[in-house]
Design an enzyme around this catalytic site. Structure first.
Site, mmCIF file in Angstrom:
data_model
loop_
_atom_site.group_PDB
_atom_site.id
_atom_site.type_symbol
_atom_site.label_atom_id
_atom_site.label_comp_id
_atom_site.label_asym_id
_atom_site.label_seq_id
_atom_site.Cartn_x
_atom_site.Cartn_y
_atom_site.Cartn_z
ATOM 1 N N GLY A 88 16.792 36.947 -0.461
ATOM 2 C CA GLY A 88 16.598 36.814 1.129
ATOM 3 C C GLY A 88 15.967 35.679 1.502
ATOM 4 O O GLY A 88 15.583 35.549 2.894
ATOM 5 N N ASP A 248 14.823 44.149 -10.395
ATOM 6 C CA ASP A 248 15.483 42.884 -9.673
ATOM 7 C C ASP A 248 14.373 41.684 -10.045
ATOM 8 O O ASP A 248 15.037 40.577 -9.800
ATOM 9 C CB ASP A 248 15.369 42.918 -7.976
ATOM 10 C CG ASP A 248 14.012 43.285 -7.597
ATOM 11 O OD1 ASP A 248 13.369 44.538 -7.866
ATOM 12 O OD2 ASP A 248 13.527 42.673 -6.547
ATOM 13 N N ASN A 249 13.558 41.847 -10.701
ATOM 14 C CA ASN A 249 12.689 40.803 -11.316
ATOM 15 C C ASN A 249 12.528 40.573 -12.775
ATOM 16 O O ASN A 249 11.709 40.142 -13.338
ATOM 17 C CB ASN A 249 11.152 40.932 -10.849
ATOM 18 C CG ASN A 249 11.011 40.795 -9.270
ATOM 19 O OD1 ASN A 249 11.777 40.224 -8.555
ATOM 20 N ND2 ASN A 249 9.924 41.629 -8.816
#
Ligand code: AMP
Ligand code: MG
Length: 486
Positions: A88, A248-249
């Site tokens: 994003g 997601d990390n």
């Protein structure tokens, strides 16, 4: 060309990303360019260090050969699944291949909105840019697999967070930015065709040995599990708390990624957490192993359709792979921590010895980094004062010190001291020093930021001129909470 781009991700099917160009910033200023890293990557350092390089690294000019994309991914954040995350506020400019053949992503963070920005502005505040630069480069110098900092840039624009704050752009390098969440993106959409394309791509890029395995996808799963198990143990050796271990990390290449509210502990406690949004302590220091296992379980779930056509069989294979995590992680943790107290070949009783030390440290509020480093000095000199003075109640540690010396009785003292000095850094990026660098940076003074980066280039070496950076924070300097600041 400043970047000899050779892009492979942009060749993947359109479902993997959105093509999007960076949005220019008003008045970019180069704060720090990582010459050493640029050279290692075979980049043209002189051109990067020119106005043209600044324009490229701030997103104001597209470099020749760049095919900018925002990568698609999902992720479990604090246990809840978000199917639609993605880059994003980051844009992958392209890839370069290092002389040794290892491919690296060049990514800009804070370079403007993408189709994945949701309500975000696609920008980054300057503070998190400085923070990620300092911590990721410190981790690299400490020997931990990590994404790297190529450049930190002040954008000349303000971004609105709690208040208006200076903006920045961060140029990041990674072996790849593929996350467990990237697999979840396709699994959530039941897109098994692209899931297989992704798995094959990751095998070729990060686990080439798995290609020749009888069961390539199982080998991929085992490889990712092993690298995570080792990585988290390496973090813990150094007192590092990632702070946002969402799926997601979690990088499938085994690198530390996405430095947000991360922190190195000052005084030791297993339940330590710093992130202002981690209310339950989900990502606390000692929870990081179990959380990595949880994240890897989510990864294994995405691979089920590739592991076996028979679902029960696939689940059994995934479970047996996941069962290897704890053994690898514990062994690596024990190896690293016994080495921290000078023991190369541990025995069954060393776990107890370590537990006793860590309990005394937790009870005594002792500084994690200083205790271990001063233990090596104590072994060298025979003088324990600098160790005992770190504890509120010296008695507990005095008894431990004599047990430790008994254990080391038959060990070569010089070798033990040398081992300890390789395992126990003198310098870590202490929270109060990072805050100091950020505050000054927000006021246009980057001297503390540069100085901190210099100190941390050789974290295991005593450097008398930087002695003040060894110190734990004074009571009024202690940082209790860290923020994402996105
Ligand atoms: P992170 O906190 O870096 O793990 O980001 C979680 C998700 O939020 C990712 O999908 C990011 O791209 C997105 N995100 C974070 N900050 C911003 C922002 N300022 N603008 C747009 N998206 C953002
Ligand atoms: Mg992230």
């Amino acid at each position: 060309m400043p970047f000899p781009f050779d892009n492979s991700y942009a060749r993947l099917p359109g479902a993997f990303f959105a093509a999007v160009e960076p949005t220019p910033v008003s008045a970019p200023v180069m704060i720090r360019l990582n010459h050493v890293l640029a050279t290692q990557l075979g980049l043209d350092v002189a051109r990067l260090d020119s106005p043209e390089g600044l324009a490229i690294l701030s997103g104001n000019k597209l470099a020749d050969g760049s095919e900018p994309v925002a990568m698609a991914y999902s992720g479990h954040q604090f246990g809840g699944f978000s199917p639609q995350l993605g880059d994003g506020r980051a844009i992958l400019l392209g890839e370069v291949v290092r002389e040794d053949g290892v491919r690296h992503d060049i990514q800009l963070k804070g370079s403007g909105p993408t189709p994945f920005s949701r309500r975000g502005d696609g920008r980054s505040a300057l503070g998190p840019v400085l923070r990620e630069y300092i911590v990721s480069e410190a981790m690299a110098a400490l020997g931990v697999p990590t994404t790297r900092a190529l450049a930190a840039i002040a954008s000349g624009d303000s971004v609105r967070r709690e208040a208006l704050t200076p903006g920045g752009v961060f140029a990041r390098v990674a072996q790849s930015h593929i996350r467990v969440g990237t697999f979840q993106w396709f699994a959530a959409r039941k897109d098994h065709i692209n899931l297989k394309v992704l798995a094959d791509y990751v095998i070729d890029r990060h686990y080439p040995g798995a290609r020749h395995d009888e069961h390539p996808y199982r080998a991929l799963l085992c490889g990712v599990i092993e690298r995570q198990a080792r990585l988290i143990a390496h973090w813990m050796q150094l007192g590092f708390i990632h702070g946002v271990m969402n799926t997601d990390n979690t990088s499938v290449s085994g690198e530390t990624i996405d430095y947000g509210p991360c922190a190195f502990m000052d005084s030791y406690h297993p339940a330590k957490r710093f992130s202002s949004i981690d209310h339950q302590g989900r990502y606390a220091f000692a929870s990081q192993g179990p959380i990595a296992h949880w994240n890897l379980t989510r990864f294994a779930e995405t691979l089920l359709p590739l592991l076996n056509d028979d679902t029960d069989q696939a689940v059994a294979e995934a479970e047996s792979a996941l069962d290897t995590f704890t053994g690898i992680h514990q062994m690596e943790l024990e190896r690293r921590f016994t080495a921290k107290i000078g023991i190369e070949d541990g025995n069954a009783d060393d776990g107890t010895l370590l537990e006793q030390l860590l309990s005394a440290m937790a009870e005594g509020g002792a500084d994690f980094t200083l205790v271990f480093r001063h233990l090596s000095d104590a072994l060298d000199s025979g003088n324990d004062d600098n160790v005992t003075s770190l504890f509120d109640q010296p008695k507990a540690i005095t008894a431990w010190l004599s047990r430790w010396r008994t254990r080391l009785h038959n060990v070569d003292r010089h070798q033990a001291v040398a081992l300890m000095r390789r395992m126990n850094p003198v310098f870590i990026p202490r929270n109060h020093r990072i805050e100091e660098a950020i505050q000054a940076g927000n006021n246009g003074d980057f001297a503390p930021f540069h100085r901190l980066n210099e100190v941390l280039q050789h974290p295991f070496a005593e450097q008398a001129v930087f002695a003040e950076y060894e110190l734990a924070p004074a009571p009024d300097e202690v940082v209790h909470a860290t923020f994402c600041g996105t």
